[in-house]
Design an enzyme around this catalytic site. Structure first.
Site, PDB file in Angstrom:
ATOM      1  CB  SER A 217       0.185 -20.161  -2.382  1.00  0.00           C
ATOM      2  OG  SER A 217      -0.328 -21.424  -1.995  1.00  0.00           O
ATOM      3  CG  ASP A 452       3.770 -24.896   4.100  1.00  0.00           C
ATOM      4  OD1 ASP A 452       3.343 -25.823   3.390  1.00  0.00           O
ATOM      5  OD2 ASP A 452       3.998 -23.752   3.659  1.00  0.00           O
ATOM      6  CG  HIS A 455       3.317 -23.433   0.254  1.00  0.00           C
ATOM      7  ND1 HIS A 455       2.347 -23.511   1.232  1.00  0.00           N
ATOM      8  CD2 HIS A 455       2.742 -22.809  -0.801  1.00  0.00           C
ATOM      9  CE1 HIS A 455       1.231 -22.961   0.789  1.00  0.00           C
ATOM     10  NE2 HIS A 455       1.432 -22.532  -0.442  1.00  0.00           N
TER      11      HIS A 455
END
Length: 478
Positions: A217, A452, A455
């Protein structure tokens, strides 16, 4: 300029012997001999001497020949200013670490328009055009991954809110993030400049071709960034679309954005381990078999690989009855050993299956996370970070996974461009979605959310990765 000491070509040696005998016979003095020899060199046909000069090669020529198997644009940015050259065994034939965008590298015929050493690197027409001479200023090697983040008030490559193709978990502004300081930083290498990414030029070079991002990702993060950068440079944006009609970028193996005016594709293939995982009641990770998606990208013109993010999860980190080679299932295997085995499988597959005369292979290094007070599933957070780190001594130790990646790349036969982005991302603790990966209804929900910190918000740090990708492809001639 230094030359190799090579024997004279046969015809010149014979000619020189005859002339020497003539000079000796007439007992000509040293000064007269020099004068006559000079006149002979001046008036004889150049073809007589051409074979001799063809026999001489500069040290730069030899370096280029020695580096044709595998050239890396980066040094180990995570270890201060040390170059990877020091880690390569002397006389290695398979890989030369150049730590410089200024060194000439092998050009892959049939990829993109050839970009010569002294030609300008095309950048946006805003007065910021950077020539290749500035990247190799003074013939010095320049590590474009060793530098600092500097304040820059320019708008991002695509303004906030302008791109409809950013998935919700990366779209920090729509999820309530109002502090936009994380958008006002530009990566500046210490010893050279890099060009701004010119979307129109990139698309022209990509005309009739495809670039595919393969990995986890974090590569999806980078892919979405490039999709949006290039879309912003297209006049008729209705001519940019995902050809499979998908508007959510999770759950499928392949996503393919077409830029119809340029007949080109920007793709993402989900293969988080690069090797095959079997999805059964008791899943296994085959360290000796490539992911089954290889047929979807092996013919691409540029392939950007990555892995590493999923090797932190519970199954991989525990390594109990999960890793498999052939019929053998390891009862227990350390994650870094498994990681090295998997990367070696990938490296051998690239060597055996990718035609590097037509396909440029890129490997993007590990993107550093910034969890404090725990990991992603145990209260780790980064929501209070609003500025980059400026003191290099506060950065984490060099990631062991990066050392493994570099070791595997060094042993490969195929030329691979290595993007060592670990250190530059480690400075950017402010660029993660944190609590802005979702639009929570209340502040209480947001405060209790899983954060998060691995990312990146878009626009944001992955735009810089694509800027460095652009500079690297220009330098290679792609």
């Amino acid at each position: 300029m230094e030359f190799m000491k090579l024997p004279f070509p046969e015809q010149f040696s014979h000619w020189f012997s005859l002339k020497t005998k003539v000079f000796s016979r007439f007992s000509i003095g040293v000064g007269s001999s020099i004068l006559i020899l000079s006149l002979i060199f001046l008036y004889c046909p150049s073809s007589l001497f051409q074979p001799m000069f063809q026999g001489f090669r500069t040290s730069n020529d030899l370096n280029r020949e020695g580096s044709k198997n595998s050239s890396f644009l980066s040094s180990t940015g995570g270890r201060g200013n040390k170059s990877l050259e020091g880690s390569v065994s002397e006389g290695s034939k398979n890989a030369t670490f150049l730590s410089s965008i200024g060194e000439e590298q092998r050009t892959h015929e049939g990829n993109f328009t050839e970009q010569k050493i002294n030609e300008s690197l095309i950048s946006e027409g805003d007065g910021n055009s950077t020539s290749s001479s500035s990247i190799n200023e003074g013939k010095k090697k320049c590590d474009i991954y060793n530098g600092k983040w500097v304040r820059d008030e320019k708008v991002p490559y695509y303004p906030v809110g302008s791109c409809p193709y950013i998935e919700r978990s990366f779209n920090c502004r729509i999820n309530g993030r109002r502090n936009d300081d994380y958008l006002k930083w530009r990566w500046q290498p210490d010893e050279c400049d890099i060009p701004r990414l010119n979307a129109t030029d990139f698309l022209e070079r990509l005309r009739g071709k495809r670039i595919t991002f393969v990995g986890d990702s974090l590569n999806r993060n980078m892919w979405e960034s490039l999709v949006c950068i290039l879309r912003h440079g297209v006049a008729n944006k209705s001519r940019v679309h995902e050809i499979l009609g998908r508007n959510s970028y999770r759950g499928h193996e392949l996503y393919d954005f077409r830029y119809e005016d340029y007949n080109c594709s920007v793709q993402y293939v989900s293969a988080p381990f690069l090797v095959k995982e079997t999805y059964t009641k008791h899943p296994k990770l085959r360290l000796d078999v490539m992911d089954l998606t290889t047929s979807k990208f092996r013919e691409a013109d540029v392939i950007v690989f990555n892995t590493g993010h999923w090797w932190n999860h519970e199954k991989t980190s525990k390594g109990e009855n999960y890793y498999q080679e052939g019929p053998h299932v390891y009862q227990k295997l350390e994650v870094l050993e498994a990681f090295e085995k998997a990367l070696s499988t990938w490296g051998k597959w690239v060597d055996d299956n990718i035609d590097t005369n037509r396909t440029q292979v890129i490997f993007r290094g590990y993107s550093v996370a910034h969890f404090k007070g725990g990991q992603w599933n145990s209260g780790g957070h980064c929501h209070k970070e609003t500025k980059p780190t400026f003191n290099a001594s506060n950065l984490a130790q060099y990631v062991k996974k990066m050392e493994i990646e570099e070791s595997v790349l060094q042993q490969m036969k195929a030329p691979v461009t290595y993007m060592n982005i670990s250190r530059l991302t480690d400075y950017r603790k402010d660029g993660h979605p944190s609590v802005y990966g979702k639009n929570y209804k209340t502040d209480q929900e947001r405060a209790a959310a899983v954060q998060d910190c691995s990312h990146w918000c878009l626009p944001g740090v992955p735009d810089t990765w694509n800027e460095l990708l652009y500079a690297s492809l220009l330098k290679i001639g792609t």
